[in-house]
Design a protein around this motif. Structure first.
Motif, mmCIF file in Angstrom:
data_model
loop_
_atom_site.group_PDB
_atom_site.id
_atom_site.type_symbol
_atom_site.label_atom_id
_atom_site.label_comp_id
_atom_site.label_asym_id
_atom_site.label_seq_id
_atom_site.Cartn_x
_atom_site.Cartn_y
_atom_site.Cartn_z
ATOM 1 N N GLU A 172 -26.672 39.939 -12.324
ATOM 2 C CA GLU A 172 -25.827 40.655 -13.280
ATOM 3 C C GLU A 172 -26.193 42.131 -13.335
ATOM 4 O O GLU A 172 -25.321 43.000 -13.369
ATOM 5 C CB GLU A 172 -25.957 40.037 -14.671
ATOM 6 C CG GLU A 172 -25.076 40.718 -15.715
ATOM 7 C CD GLU A 172 -25.108 40.024 -17.064
ATOM 8 O OE1 GLU A 172 -25.086 40.732 -18.082
ATOM 9 O OE2 GLU A 172 -25.154 38.776 -17.081
ATOM 10 N N LEU A 240 -19.789 35.299 -12.923
ATOM 11 C CA LEU A 240 -20.602 36.438 -13.360
ATOM 12 C C LEU A 240 -19.797 37.399 -14.216
ATOM 13 O O LEU A 240 -20.322 38.045 -15.127
ATOM 14 C CB LEU A 240 -21.156 37.160 -12.128
ATOM 15 C CG LEU A 240 -22.056 38.373 -12.353
ATOM 16 C CD1 LEU A 240 -23.369 37.945 -12.989
ATOM 17 C CD2 LEU A 240 -22.324 39.086 -11.029
ATOM 18 N N LEU A 245 -19.670 40.840 -19.926
ATOM 19 C CA LEU A 245 -19.956 41.857 -18.912
ATOM 20 C C LEU A 245 -18.861 42.921 -18.910
ATOM 21 O O LEU A 245 -19.155 44.121 -18.814
ATOM 22 C CB LEU A 245 -20.068 41.218 -17.532
ATOM 23 C CG LEU A 245 -20.494 42.164 -16.399
ATOM 24 C CD1 LEU A 245 -21.921 42.650 -16.616
ATOM 25 C CD2 LEU A 245 -20.372 41.476 -15.036
#
Length: 342
Positions: A172, A240, A245
């Motif tokens: 990440e 991900l 994010l």
């Protein structure tokens, strides 16, 4: 589950000949024919073919012209160089370091080639300062990155994603580092280039503009590299790219735009001819939107839907007759690349 990345070993004969993905084991033997990522082979060759030498650019006229610039133009010119020197110095070290975590040697080749060209850019700034100002002024510009309070503060924040990955190299944080590079290559540099290209519209500092055009062309390739890294990660690790994010990246992009706008306002004082505050503000927000859309995120500044300074693109063109990585046809590559949105 957090994926922690490991550095590539120098010798790994037990690894597969082709990597299974962007990160993971392989022999790390560079083999461009039949490589996993044809886009990287194409980009490497494009970057390689753009080799140039700063020493070949004559700056004699710029030396005389610099003394004729208004004080605000001189100060903006030197402060912009101070920031760009710092950015390129980061990018001399970062790509080769990042390449140690990449499984695909062809992608690693792009990264180390980028580092080489960033060295050329750093040499360009040295050549420029040594040619147009006295040694004392040159020394003061090289100290700006840590002596100027605004610049020192923003540089500390700018490097935070790099330091975070260095301390804890997770997948990440690797992706976030790539996005930080998109902002560095595609937002911070772009507004800096605007200063020099604006002067060139008045036939001032034209040798400097020639250097900047060549640097700008290189940075387009580097921008394409990090955007494609993110697109590849999105294809290979879709889980991900969570809403969390995306929100974190939006925060990074918003901060980058705000910092760049504040910096440009501070060094120009709103008095730089051709770069009024409202126009440079809109331009920074426009390029930030472009970078977000290129990595699959929604733009932040929805009311800005066109380039407020389209002449910058025309001034920035090299006119060499060579197509760059964005313009070349990609129909021969299975990846079906399209960088028209960058």
């Amino acid at each position: 589950m957090t994926t922690v990345l490991s550095r590539s070993p120098l010798f790994h004969p037990a690894g597969p000949r082709r990597p299974e993905g962007l990160v993971g084991p392989t022999t790390y033997l560079l083999e461009l024919t039949g490589c996993r990522y044809p886009w990287a082979d194409h980009l490497y060759r494009t970057m390689r073919d753009f080799y140039w030498k700063p020493d070949d650019v004559n700056l004699v006229a710029d030396h005389a012209q610099f003394t004729q610039l208004a004080p605000v133009e001189q100060e903006t010119f030197l402060h912009t160089l101070g920031f760009l020197i710092y950015l390129d110095s980061i990018q001399i070290q970062n790509p080769a370091w990042l390449a140690q975590y990449i499984a695909a040697p062809e992608v690693g080749a792009c990264l180390v080639t980028q580092a080489f060209f960033e060295t050329i850019h750093a040499q360009s700034y040295d050549h420029l300062l040594s040619s147009i100002v006295d040694s004392g002024t040159r020394e003061s510009v090289y100290r700006l990155w840590r002596d100027h309070p605004i610049l020192a503060s923003r540089n500390h924040e700018l490097v935070a994603p790099y330091e975070a990955f260095h301390q804890d190299p997770t997948l990440e944080r690797f992706a976030t580092l790539c996005f930080a590079d998109v902002l560095l290559e595609g937002v911070y540099f772009w507004s800096g280039f605007a200063v020099f290209l604006t002067l060139a519209t008045r036939q001032q500092m034209t040798g400097t503009a020639q250097l900047i055009r060549q640097i700008r062309r290189d940075e387009q390739q580097h921008l394409a590299l990090y955007i494609q890294l993110i697109r590849t990660l999105r294809d290979e690790h879709p889980d991900l790219f969570s809403p969390t994010l995306s929100a974190a990246w939006h925060d990074l992009a918003r901060a980058a735009a705000e910092h760049e706008i504040a910096w440009m306002q501070a060094i120009t004082g709103g008095q730089f001819p051709g770069l009024p505050v409202d126009r440079i503000t809109a331009y920074v927000k426009w390029v930030t939107n472009l970078r977000l859309k290129a990595v699959g995120l929604e733009p932040l500044f929805l009311w800005i839907d066109q380039n407020p300074m389209p002449w910058l693109d025309r001034m920035g063109e090299m006119n060499t007759g060579k197509a760059d990585f964005f313009e070349q046809a990609v129909v021969n590559y299975q990846d079906d690349l399209d960088f028209s949105d960058i």
